[in-house]
Design a protein around this motif. Structure first.
Motif, PDB file in Angstrom:
ATOM      1  N   ASP A 242       0.850  -1.198   0.000  1.00 19.14           N
ATOM      2  CA  ASP A 242       0.000   0.000   0.000  1.00 19.14           C
ATOM      3  C   ASP A 242       0.887   1.250   0.000  1.00 19.14           C
ATOM      4  O   ASP A 242       1.963   1.269   0.616  1.00 19.14           O
ATOM      5  CB  ASP A 242      -0.905   0.014   1.227  1.00 19.14           C
ATOM      6  CG  ASP A 242      -1.923  -1.120   1.197  1.00 19.14           C
ATOM      7  OD1 ASP A 242      -2.324  -1.525   0.091  1.00 19.14           O
ATOM      8  OD2 ASP A 242      -2.303  -1.607   2.290  1.00 19.14           O
ATOM      9  N   PRO A 243       0.426   2.326  -0.651  1.00 22.28           N
ATOM     10  CA  PRO A 243       1.215   3.567  -0.667  1.00 22.28           C
ATOM     11  C   PRO A 243       1.327   4.186   0.721  1.00 22.28           C
ATOM     12  O   PRO A 243       0.402   4.109   1.531  1.00 22.28           O
ATOM     13  CB  PRO A 243       0.426   4.478  -1.612  1.00 22.28           C
ATOM     14  CG  PRO A 243      -0.462   3.562  -2.403  1.00 22.28           C
ATOM     15  CD  PRO A 243      -0.778   2.409  -1.496  1.00 22.28           C
ATOM     16  N   VAL A 244       2.490   4.785   0.970  1.00 18.75           N
ATOM     17  CA  VAL A 244       2.716   5.525   2.208  1.00 18.75           C
ATOM     18  C   VAL A 244       3.289   6.890   1.823  1.00 18.75           C
ATOM     19  O   VAL A 244       3.788   7.066   0.706  1.00 18.75           O
ATOM     20  CB  VAL A 244       3.691   4.778   3.145  1.00 18.75           C
ATOM     21  CG1 VAL A 244       3.102   3.443   3.576  1.00 18.75           C
ATOM     22  CG2 VAL A 244       5.042   4.576   2.478  1.00 18.75           C
ATOM     23  N   PRO A 245       3.232   7.870   2.718  1.00 16.92           N
ATOM     24  CA  PRO A 245       3.798   9.185   2.388  1.00 16.92           C
ATOM     25  C   PRO A 245       5.282   9.093   2.039  1.00 16.92           C
ATOM     26  O   PRO A 245       6.028   8.287   2.609  1.00 16.92           O
ATOM     27  CB  PRO A 245       3.573   9.995   3.665  1.00 16.92           C
ATOM     28  CG  PRO A 245       2.397   9.346   4.312  1.00 16.92           C
ATOM     29  CD  PRO A 245       2.533   7.886   4.011  1.00 16.92           C
ATOM     30  N   LEU A 246       5.703   9.911   1.086  1.00 20.92           N
ATOM     31  CA  LEU A 246       7.086   9.893   0.611  1.00 20.92           C
ATOM     32  C   LEU A 246       8.076  10.079   1.751  1.00 20.92           C
ATOM     33  O   LEU A 246       9.104   9.390   1.810  1.00 20.92           O
ATOM     34  CB  LEU A 246       7.276  10.993  -0.444  1.00 20.92           C
ATOM     35  CG  LEU A 246       8.706  11.219  -0.949  1.00 20.92           C
ATOM     36  CD1 LEU A 246       9.240   9.976  -1.659  1.00 20.92           C
ATOM     37  CD2 LEU A 246       8.770  12.433  -1.877  1.00 20.92           C
ATOM     38  N   ASP A 247       7.791  10.975   2.675  1.00 19.04           N
ATOM     39  CA  ASP A 247       8.738  11.272   3.749  1.00 19.04           C
ATOM     40  C   ASP A 247       9.004  10.079   4.659  1.00 19.04           C
ATOM     41  O   ASP A 247      10.049  10.011   5.307  1.00 19.04           O
ATOM     42  CB  ASP A 247       8.228  12.455   4.590  1.00 19.04           C
ATOM     43  CG  ASP A 247       8.296  13.765   3.817  1.00 19.04           C
ATOM     44  OD1 ASP A 247       9.006  13.793   2.788  1.00 19.04           O
ATOM     45  OD2 ASP A 247       7.640  14.738   4.228  1.00 19.04           O
TER      46      ASP A 247
ATOM     47  N   ILE B  36       9.396   6.965   3.649  1.00 17.46           N
ATOM     48  CA  ILE B  36      10.313   6.045   2.972  1.00 17.46           C
ATOM     49  C   ILE B  36      11.620   6.735   2.618  1.00 17.46           C
ATOM     50  O   ILE B  36      12.702   6.135   2.674  1.00 17.46           O
ATOM     51  CB  ILE B  36       9.657   5.467   1.698  1.00 17.46           C
ATOM     52  CG1 ILE B  36       8.378   4.716   2.063  1.00 17.46           C
ATOM     53  CG2 ILE B  36      10.613   4.559   0.936  1.00 17.46           C
ATOM     54  CD1 ILE B  36       8.601   3.545   2.995  1.00 17.46           C
ATOM     55  N   VAL B  37      11.551   8.019   2.250  1.00 19.03           N
ATOM     56  CA  VAL B  37      12.755   8.774   1.872  1.00 19.03           C
ATOM     57  C   VAL B  37      12.828  10.028   2.743  1.00 19.03           C
ATOM     58  O   VAL B  37      12.545  11.140   2.276  1.00 19.03           O
ATOM     59  CB  VAL B  37      12.751   9.144   0.374  1.00 19.03           C
ATOM     60  CG1 VAL B  37      14.120   9.667  -0.055  1.00 19.03           C
ATOM     61  CG2 VAL B  37      12.352   7.960  -0.489  1.00 19.03           C
TER      62      VAL B  37
ATOM     63  N   ARG C  63      16.651  13.518   1.485  1.00 18.80           N
ATOM     64  CA  ARG C  63      16.592  13.652   0.031  1.00 18.80           C
ATOM     65  C   ARG C  63      17.832  13.118  -0.675  1.00 18.80           C
ATOM     66  O   ARG C  63      17.780  12.803  -1.864  1.00 18.80           O
ATOM     67  CB  ARG C  63      16.384  15.122  -0.344  1.00 18.80           C
ATOM     68  CG  ARG C  63      15.036  15.682   0.055  1.00 18.80           C
ATOM     69  CD  ARG C  63      14.767  16.996  -0.662  1.00 18.80           C
ATOM     70  NE  ARG C  63      15.748  18.016  -0.292  1.00 18.80           N
ATOM     71  CZ  ARG C  63      15.616  18.864   0.713  1.00 18.80           C
ATOM     72  NH1 ARG C  63      14.544  18.780   1.488  1.00 18.80           N
ATOM     73  NH2 ARG C  63      16.532  19.766   0.971  1.00 18.80           N
ATOM     74  N   THR C  64      18.958  12.982   0.017  1.00 17.15           N
ATOM     75  CA  THR C  64      20.208  12.614  -0.646  1.00 17.15           C
ATOM     76  C   THR C  64      20.563  11.133  -0.531  1.00 17.15           C
ATOM     77  O   THR C  64      21.557  10.695  -1.121  1.00 17.15           O
ATOM     78  CB  THR C  64      21.377  13.442  -0.068  1.00 17.15           C
ATOM     79  OG1 THR C  64      21.520  13.145   1.326  1.00 17.15           O
ATOM     80  CG2 THR C  64      21.114  14.928  -0.253  1.00 17.15           C
ATOM     81  N   THR C  65      19.784  10.378   0.242  1.00 19.95           N
ATOM     82  CA  THR C  65      20.102   8.948   0.427  1.00 19.95           C
ATOM     83  C   THR C  65      18.854   8.110   0.176  1.00 19.95           C
ATOM     84  O   THR C  65      17.728   8.625   0.122  1.00 19.95           O
ATOM     85  CB  THR C  65      20.629   8.667   1.840  1.00 19.95           C
ATOM     86  OG1 THR C  65      19.619   9.026   2.801  1.00 19.95           O
ATOM     87  CG2 THR C  65      21.904   9.449   2.108  1.00 19.95           C
ATOM     88  N   PHE C  66      19.087   6.783   0.063  1.00 18.07           N
ATOM     89  CA  PHE C  66      17.962   5.876  -0.160  1.00 18.07           C
ATOM     90  C   PHE C  66      18.305   4.501   0.391  1.00 18.07           C
ATOM     91  O   PHE C  66      19.419   3.995   0.200  1.00 18.07           O
ATOM     92  CB  PHE C  66      17.640   5.768  -1.655  1.00 18.07           C
ATOM     93  CG  PHE C  66      16.477   4.863  -1.965  1.00 18.07           C
ATOM     94  CD1 PHE C  66      15.201   5.202  -1.569  1.00 18.07           C
ATOM     95  CD2 PHE C  66      16.675   3.667  -2.641  1.00 18.07           C
ATOM     96  CE1 PHE C  66      14.121   4.362  -1.842  1.00 18.07           C
ATOM     97  CE2 PHE C  66      15.614   2.830  -2.918  1.00 18.07           C
ATOM     98  CZ  PHE C  66      14.330   3.176  -2.520  1.00 18.07           C
ATOM     99  N   ASP C  67      17.345   3.899   1.073  1.00 14.44           N
ATOM    100  CA  ASP C  67      17.485   2.550   1.612  1.00 14.44           C
ATOM    101  C   ASP C  67      16.974   1.570   0.556  1.00 14.44           C
ATOM    102  O   ASP C  67      15.786   1.557   0.219  1.00 14.44           O
ATOM    103  CB  ASP C  67      16.664   2.431   2.900  1.00 14.44           C
ATOM    104  CG  ASP C  67      16.813   1.062   3.557  1.00 14.44           C
ATOM    105  OD1 ASP C  67      17.381   0.154   2.920  1.00 14.44           O
ATOM    106  OD2 ASP C  67      16.355   0.910   4.705  1.00 14.44           O
TER     107      ASP C  67
ATOM    108  N   VAL D 173       4.753   5.232  -2.943  1.00  9.60           N
ATOM    109  CA  VAL D 173       4.664   6.380  -2.044  1.00  9.60           C
ATOM    110  C   VAL D 173       3.707   7.397  -2.652  1.00  9.60           C
ATOM    111  O   VAL D 173       3.498   7.432  -3.871  1.00  9.60           O
ATOM    112  CB  VAL D 173       6.049   7.037  -1.821  1.00  9.60           C
ATOM    113  CG1 VAL D 173       6.991   6.075  -1.118  1.00  9.60           C
ATOM    114  CG2 VAL D 173       6.651   7.510  -3.135  1.00  9.60           C
ATOM    115  N   SER D 174       3.123   8.205  -1.797  1.00  9.62           N
ATOM    116  CA  SER D 174       2.187   9.241  -2.252  1.00  9.62           C
ATOM    117  C   SER D 174       2.759  10.619  -1.948  1.00  9.62           C
ATOM    118  O   SER D 174       3.495  10.798  -0.971  1.00  9.62           O
ATOM    119  CB  SER D 174       0.825   9.071  -1.572  1.00  9.62           C
ATOM    120  OG  SER D 174       0.955   9.165  -0.168  1.00  9.62           O
ATOM    121  N   MET D 175       2.430  11.569  -2.800  1.00 10.99           N
ATOM    122  CA  MET D 175       2.909  12.950  -2.637  1.00 10.99           C
ATOM    123  C   MET D 175       1.985  13.885  -3.418  1.00 10.99           C
ATOM    124  O   MET D 175       1.279  13.447  -4.327  1.00 10.99           O
ATOM    125  CB  MET D 175       4.351  13.081  -3.137  1.00 10.99           C
ATOM    126  CG  MET D 175       4.500  12.830  -4.630  1.00 10.99           C
ATOM    127  SD  MET D 175       6.151  12.289  -5.137  1.00 10.99           S
ATOM    128  CE  MET D 175       5.959  10.505  -5.028  1.00 10.99           C
TER     129      MET D 175
END
Length: 281
Positions: free
Chosen positions: A55-60, A62-63, A66-70, A78-80
């Motif tokens: 299910d979608p979750v808010p972008l913030d 998961i990320v 702004r400069t890194t990613f798991d 994600v939703s925005m």
């Protein structure tokens, strides 16, 4: 009978046995490496399957940076909410789909927070008469709620370049420099949905990836077989030398004759027919 086999306990045959053992150990490591590669691909596919249908979750969530990613969140929806910057839209070159050449359409989305997130809206084919799409479906105007699957950016490829509104790879720092502002450079998104819907048909959405497990299991089994063959060949070589060294011994000769008689008795009718046919050719 033991003395007939005494040669097999020499330093020479001990060295051959050591070589066979080392070879088998190397084959074991290579087989284990192939199994490890298979498990890695299975884990990647499991990650894709799990995140793709989440299910979608808010972008913030998961990320948050702004400069890194798991990487464990790859393909998580994600939703925005924000507004597309159509004037800064770019095309990613050399993106075939089902055997046809085309482009990925990257459109920056200015979020309500003011940060800019790159959205891959999908694939469009190369034009009929030029190295550019005949048309690019426009995104919705004004404020839009977007659901996208997050992915890490692509590496920069030395020697590959493009000009104008085209880029060679989705290298997020380069895209950020084109747009300016506070852009996400750790991740971008594959479009899932837009609300409101665009007036034009959307570019074609991305396929769910299927990881090719390859031939790793077959290769792992082959390395085990190679290890066993090393010892089988060693045994065969010892047996051959035993026969040569003891060819004049009546007991050995009698044993070999008994072995040969047993082998012949096991022949099938088909074997006999084949021998007869060979004899008249």
């Amino acid at each position: 009978m033991t003395r007939h086999w005494s040669f097999a306990f020499s330093w020479r045959w001990g060295g051959y046995l050591a070589v066979a053992i080392v070879f088998a150990v190397v084959c074991g490591f290579l087989s284990n490496w192939q199994v490890s590669r298979l498990h890695e691909k299975e884990q990647i596919q499991a990650l894709v399957d799990r995140n793709w249908s989440a299910d979608p979750v808010p972008l913030d969530e998961i990320v948050p940076d702004r400069t890194t990613f798991d990487d464990s969140h790859e393909y998580q929806p994600v939703s925005m909410t924000g507004e597309y910057l159509v004037d800064d839209q770019v095309l990613v070159r050399n993106r075939p789909r089902s055997g046809k050449p085309g482009f990925e359409v990257i459109t920056p989305l200015r979020l309500d927070s003011g940060a800019i997130f790159m959205v891959d809206r999908g694939w469009v084919p190369t034009g009929n008469e030029q190295d550019h799409p005949d048309s690019i479906p426009a995104p919705p105007d004004g404020t839009v709620t977007v659901v996208a699957r997050v992915k890490p950016g692509e590496p920069e490829l030395p020697g590959r370049s493009a000009s104008g509104d085209q880029i060679a790879t989705i290298h997020l720092p380069d895209l950020a420099s084109r747009v300016g502002g506070d852009s996400y450079t750790g991740a971008y998104g594959l479009l899932v949905s837009e609300s409101p819907e665009p007036s034009d048909a959307r570019p074609l959405a991305a396929f769910q990836p299927e990881v090719n497990e390859g031939m790793h299991l077959s290769y792992a089994i082959q390395w085990v077989i190679f290890a066993l063959l090393a010892f089988a060949f060693l045994g065969y070589a010892i047996r051959q030398e035993y026969r040569l060294r003891n060819a004049d011994d009546p007991r050995v000769r009698e044993s070999e004759e008994r072995r040969e008689r047993k082998r012949r008795e096991k022949r099938t009718d088909a074997d006999v027919e084949d021998e007869l046919l060979d004899s008249v050719r």
